[in-house]
Motif scaffolding. Sequence first.
Motif, PDB file in Angstrom:
ATOM      1  N   THR A 289       5.487  -8.260 -87.748  1.00 52.63           N
ATOM      2  CA  THR A 289       5.460  -8.155 -86.284  1.00 52.63           C
ATOM      3  C   THR A 289       5.190  -9.519 -85.667  1.00 52.63           C
ATOM      4  OG1 THR A 289       3.079  -7.847 -85.965  1.00 52.63           O
ATOM      5  CG2 THR A 289       4.350  -5.895 -86.598  1.00 52.63           C
ATOM      6  N   LYS A 290       5.275  -9.547 -84.322  1.00 53.26           N
ATOM      7  CA  LYS A 290       4.877 -10.734 -83.579  1.00 53.26           C
ATOM      8  C   LYS A 290       3.673 -10.434 -82.688  1.00 53.26           C
ATOM      9  CE  LYS A 290       9.514 -12.799 -83.434  1.00 53.26           C
ATOM     10  NZ  LYS A 290      10.606 -13.323 -82.541  1.00 53.26           N
ATOM     11  N   TYR A 291       2.985  -9.336 -83.010  1.00 55.08           N
ATOM     12  CA  TYR A 291       1.843  -8.943 -82.206  1.00 55.08           C
ATOM     13  C   TYR A 291       0.710  -9.971 -82.342  1.00 55.08           C
ATOM     14  CZ  TYR A 291       4.006  -4.288 -81.928  1.00 55.08           C
ATOM     15  OH  TYR A 291       4.862  -3.219 -81.706  1.00 55.08           O
ATOM     16  N   LEU A 292       0.096 -10.254 -81.190  1.00 48.84           N
ATOM     17  CA  LEU A 292      -1.064 -11.139 -81.167  1.00 48.84           C
ATOM     18  C   LEU A 292      -2.293 -10.452 -80.578  1.00 48.84           C
ATOM     19  CD1 LEU A 292       0.645 -14.436 -79.942  1.00 48.84           C
ATOM     20  CD2 LEU A 292      -0.253 -13.978 -82.244  1.00 48.84           C
ATOM     21  N   TYR A 293      -2.125  -9.221 -80.045  1.00 54.63           N
ATOM     22  CA  TYR A 293      -3.213  -8.534 -79.355  1.00 54.63           C
ATOM     23  C   TYR A 293      -3.157  -7.036 -79.661  1.00 54.63           C
ATOM     24  CZ  TYR A 293      -2.803 -12.809 -76.540  1.00 54.63           C
ATOM     25  OH  TYR A 293      -2.694 -14.124 -76.130  1.00 54.63           O
ATOM     26  N   PHE A 294      -4.309  -6.399 -79.567  1.00 54.45           N
ATOM     27  CA  PHE A 294      -4.357  -4.936 -79.579  1.00 54.45           C
ATOM     28  C   PHE A 294      -5.622  -4.485 -78.867  1.00 54.45           C
ATOM     29  CE2 PHE A 294      -6.487  -6.141 -83.536  1.00 54.45           C
ATOM     30  CZ  PHE A 294      -7.600  -5.319 -83.572  1.00 54.45           C
ATOM     31  N   VAL A 295      -5.560  -3.301 -78.317  1.00 55.48           N
ATOM     32  CA  VAL A 295      -6.686  -2.712 -77.611  1.00 55.48           C
ATOM     33  C   VAL A 295      -6.690  -1.219 -77.877  1.00 55.48           C
ATOM     34  CG1 VAL A 295      -5.390  -2.283 -75.466  1.00 55.48           C
ATOM     35  CG2 VAL A 295      -7.889  -2.556 -75.369  1.00 55.48           C
TER      36      VAL A 295
ATOM     37  N   PHE B 208      -0.518  -2.267 -79.076  1.00 54.00           N
ATOM     38  CA  PHE B 208      -0.275  -3.614 -79.583  1.00 54.00           C
ATOM     39  C   PHE B 208       0.638  -4.374 -78.615  1.00 54.00           C
ATOM     40  CE2 PHE B 208      -1.393  -0.977 -83.129  1.00 54.00           C
ATOM     41  CZ  PHE B 208      -2.219  -1.784 -83.911  1.00 54.00           C
ATOM     42  N   SER B 209       0.369  -5.679 -78.469  1.00 58.70           N
ATOM     43  CA  SER B 209       1.147  -6.509 -77.525  1.00 58.70           C
ATOM     44  C   SER B 209       1.437  -7.864 -78.148  1.00 58.70           C
ATOM     45  CB  SER B 209       0.369  -6.708 -76.222  1.00 58.70           C
ATOM     46  OG  SER B 209      -0.013  -5.480 -75.651  1.00 58.70           O
ATOM     47  N   GLU B 210       2.594  -8.432 -77.712  1.00 54.60           N
ATOM     48  CA  GLU B 210       2.961  -9.767 -78.176  1.00 54.60           C
ATOM     49  C   GLU B 210       2.479 -10.850 -77.229  1.00 54.60           C
ATOM     50  OE1 GLU B 210       7.102 -10.071 -78.950  1.00 54.60           O
ATOM     51  OE2 GLU B 210       7.165  -8.370 -80.349  1.00 54.60           O
ATOM     52  N   SER B 211       2.332 -10.513 -75.925  1.00 56.75           N
ATOM     53  CA  SER B 211       1.931 -11.519 -74.940  1.00 56.75           C
ATOM     54  C   SER B 211       0.595 -11.146 -74.319  1.00 56.75           C
ATOM     55  CB  SER B 211       2.979 -11.640 -73.833  1.00 56.75           C
ATOM     56  OG  SER B 211       2.994 -10.475 -73.025  1.00 56.75           O
ATOM     57  N   LEU B 212      -0.068 -12.158 -73.770  1.00 56.20           N
ATOM     58  CA  LEU B 212      -1.356 -11.929 -73.129  1.00 56.20           C
ATOM     59  C   LEU B 212      -1.206 -11.061 -71.882  1.00 56.20           C
ATOM     60  CD1 LEU B 212      -4.372 -12.466 -73.015  1.00 56.20           C
ATOM     61  CD2 LEU B 212      -3.888 -14.613 -71.805  1.00 56.20           C
ATOM     62  N   ASP B 213      -0.122 -11.250 -71.126  1.00 53.40           N
ATOM     63  CA  ASP B 213       0.102 -10.439 -69.929  1.00 53.40           C
ATOM     64  C   ASP B 213       0.212  -8.961 -70.284  1.00 53.40           C
ATOM     65  OD1 ASP B 213       0.020 -12.664 -68.327  1.00 53.40           O
ATOM     66  OD2 ASP B 213       2.204 -12.927 -68.264  1.00 53.40           O
ATOM     67  N   ASP B 214       0.995  -8.676 -71.299  1.00 54.06           N
ATOM     68  CA  ASP B 214       1.125  -7.278 -71.732  1.00 54.06           C
ATOM     69  C   ASP B 214      -0.228  -6.728 -72.208  1.00 54.06           C
ATOM     70  OD1 ASP B 214       3.794  -7.335 -71.123  1.00 54.06           O
ATOM     71  OD2 ASP B 214       4.467  -7.648 -73.199  1.00 54.06           O
ATOM     72  N   HIS B 215      -0.952  -7.559 -72.859  1.00 61.21           N
ATOM     73  CA  HIS B 215      -2.265  -7.121 -73.350  1.00 61.21           C
ATOM     74  C   HIS B 215      -3.209  -6.817 -72.183  1.00 61.21           C
ATOM     75  CE1 HIS B 215      -5.910  -6.864 -75.712  1.00 61.21           C
ATOM     76  NE2 HIS B 215      -6.439  -7.886 -75.035  1.00 61.21           N
ATOM     77  N   ASN B 216      -3.233  -7.704 -71.189  1.00 58.99           N
ATOM     78  CA  ASN B 216      -4.103  -7.479 -70.037  1.00 58.99           C
ATOM     79  C   ASN B 216      -3.714  -6.213 -69.282  1.00 58.99           C
ATOM     80  OD1 ASN B 216      -5.633  -9.761 -70.548  1.00 58.99           O
ATOM     81  ND2 ASN B 216      -4.361 -11.083 -69.249  1.00 58.99           N
ATOM     82  N   ASP B 217      -2.447  -5.942 -69.231  1.00 60.86           N
ATOM     83  CA  ASP B 217      -1.982  -4.724 -68.576  1.00 60.86           C
ATOM     84  C   ASP B 217      -2.452  -3.496 -69.351  1.00 60.86           C
ATOM     85  OD1 ASP B 217      -0.322  -3.355 -66.541  1.00 60.86           O
ATOM     86  OD2 ASP B 217       0.894  -2.796 -68.287  1.00 60.86           O
ATOM     87  N   ALA B 218      -2.390  -3.589 -70.674  1.00 58.32           N
ATOM     88  CA  ALA B 218      -2.845  -2.477 -71.510  1.00 58.32           C
ATOM     89  C   ALA B 218      -4.353  -2.265 -71.358  1.00 58.32           C
ATOM     90  CB  ALA B 218      -2.482  -2.741 -72.962  1.00 58.32           C
ATOM     91  N   VAL B 219      -5.088  -3.352 -71.224  1.00 55.12           N
ATOM     92  CA  VAL B 219      -6.539  -3.240 -71.027  1.00 55.12           C
ATOM     93  C   VAL B 219      -6.848  -2.569 -69.687  1.00 55.12           C
ATOM     94  CG1 VAL B 219      -8.661  -4.555 -70.689  1.00 55.12           C
ATOM     95  CG2 VAL B 219      -7.074  -5.213 -72.512  1.00 55.12           C
ATOM     96  N   ARG B 220      -6.116  -2.965 -68.626  1.00 52.13           N
ATOM     97  CA  ARG B 220      -6.337  -2.377 -67.310  1.00 52.13           C
ATOM     98  C   ARG B 220      -6.065  -0.871 -67.319  1.00 52.13           C
ATOM     99  NH1 ARG B 220      -2.947  -1.006 -63.597  1.00 52.13           N
ATOM    100  NH2 ARG B 220      -1.210  -2.082 -64.642  1.00 52.13           N
ATOM    101  N   LYS B 221      -4.986  -0.474 -67.948  1.00 53.52           N
ATOM    102  CA  LYS B 221      -4.648   0.944 -68.012  1.00 53.52           C
ATOM    103  C   LYS B 221      -5.696   1.732 -68.799  1.00 53.52           C
ATOM    104  CE  LYS B 221       0.359   0.348 -67.552  1.00 53.52           C
ATOM    105  NZ  LYS B 221       1.682   0.482 -68.217  1.00 53.52           N
TER     106      LYS B 221
END
Length: 424
Positions: free
Chosen positions: A389-395, A404-417
């Motif tokens: 994978t190219k994942y760098l984040y998970f929450v 799981f997310s590849e970018s910080l923006d996607d990760h922050n969005d997942a955290v907010r949700k």
Amino acid sequence: MGVRPRASRPGNRRTGGDGAQGSPPREPPSSTRKTPPARRARGGSGQRAPTSRRPAPARLKRGRAIVLVLAGALAAAAAALVALVVGYGRMRTPDRGRVVEINWPDGLDTDDAAALLAAEGLVESERAMALYLRATGGTEAFVPGPHLLFEGATPRELRQLLTRAEGRPTARITIPEGFSRFDIATRLEKLRIAGRKTFLAATADGALLDALGIERGGAVGAESAEGYLFPATYDFPLDSDARDVAKRLVAEADRRWSTLAAQGKDGLAALQATLGWGRREVLTLASIVEKEAVVEEERPLIASVFLNRLLDPTFRSRRLQSDPTALYGCVAWPEEAPSCADWDGKPTPAVVRDPSNRYSTYAHPGLPPGPIANPGAPSIAAVLAPAATKYLYFVAAGGGRHRFSESLDDHNDAVRKRREATAP
């Protein structure tokens, strides 16, 4: 002058009693001789009756009766002593669940041993215990050094424990995946297998680690058998030598590692080529995966996130940012990090980001100094064969799963949700 004739004397040698010179005196006729008593007893046979020294039958019977009475008394006394020893040996003191870690001194006699056991509250009568120890062989076979004794043990069981006798009671321990050596030590003591302090000391003993072939490179915090105590189910005798327990857990870890390394030899070779990793580093990352993963199929995904952070050139911080690593620092080295002083077991920003915490992967790049738990086979296999994978984040996404997310923006969005979903 005429010569007077000499008067004859009766019984003279020269004249017999009858006046005849030179004749021996005559014996009276046989008809007038008395038969000796012995001969009369034999009926006048002329043979002497033999003299008997044996006691009369009544005296024999009395002697035999006395011997039988004495033998019976001795047998009864011996049986009473055996019954007393066996009975006392099975008596239990009240069991309030208390265990006693004790460093048994060498050379104690029965009185000193009984006094020590009484002082620890393990026997109710010092005198009775001393008598029991003497009656059952003394204290020469007692093994000096650390022991784990406990309330409720019978005198017989205490002797078995202190001599580490074969056939003493056993206990079964199940070590779950992700248990740290501190968790294992607590469970060992609860099951009365080995003392907590003794086990922790054994698993941090440099000489033992060297003898077991455990790599000890890196920071001081890595100086233990953490990560090499394989989680599985084992049977151990009560009051086992903590060093023997550690050896067995490490031996099982060695056996499992041989199989896993053979199965994942390509992945291990890749890690050696790209990061210079060996077994220790693989176990360290596997222990983080073990603490982060809940669902089995996510282990390779989580492993890929951490490896991508270490290998992806765009992720320049190389910080793994795993909460469990910092929490382990508060367990293993609480005196080093001020943030651990008021720690309640939960991750807080102060704890996970404290630079004084050597295990904080928020404050320090790369792997922590060593494993933070003892990983099972699935987590080790996940590091040797991570998902591509190219994942760098998970929450956390709920239900034990993660997003799981590849970018910080996607990760922050997942955290907010996630926060919105869990808000009251």
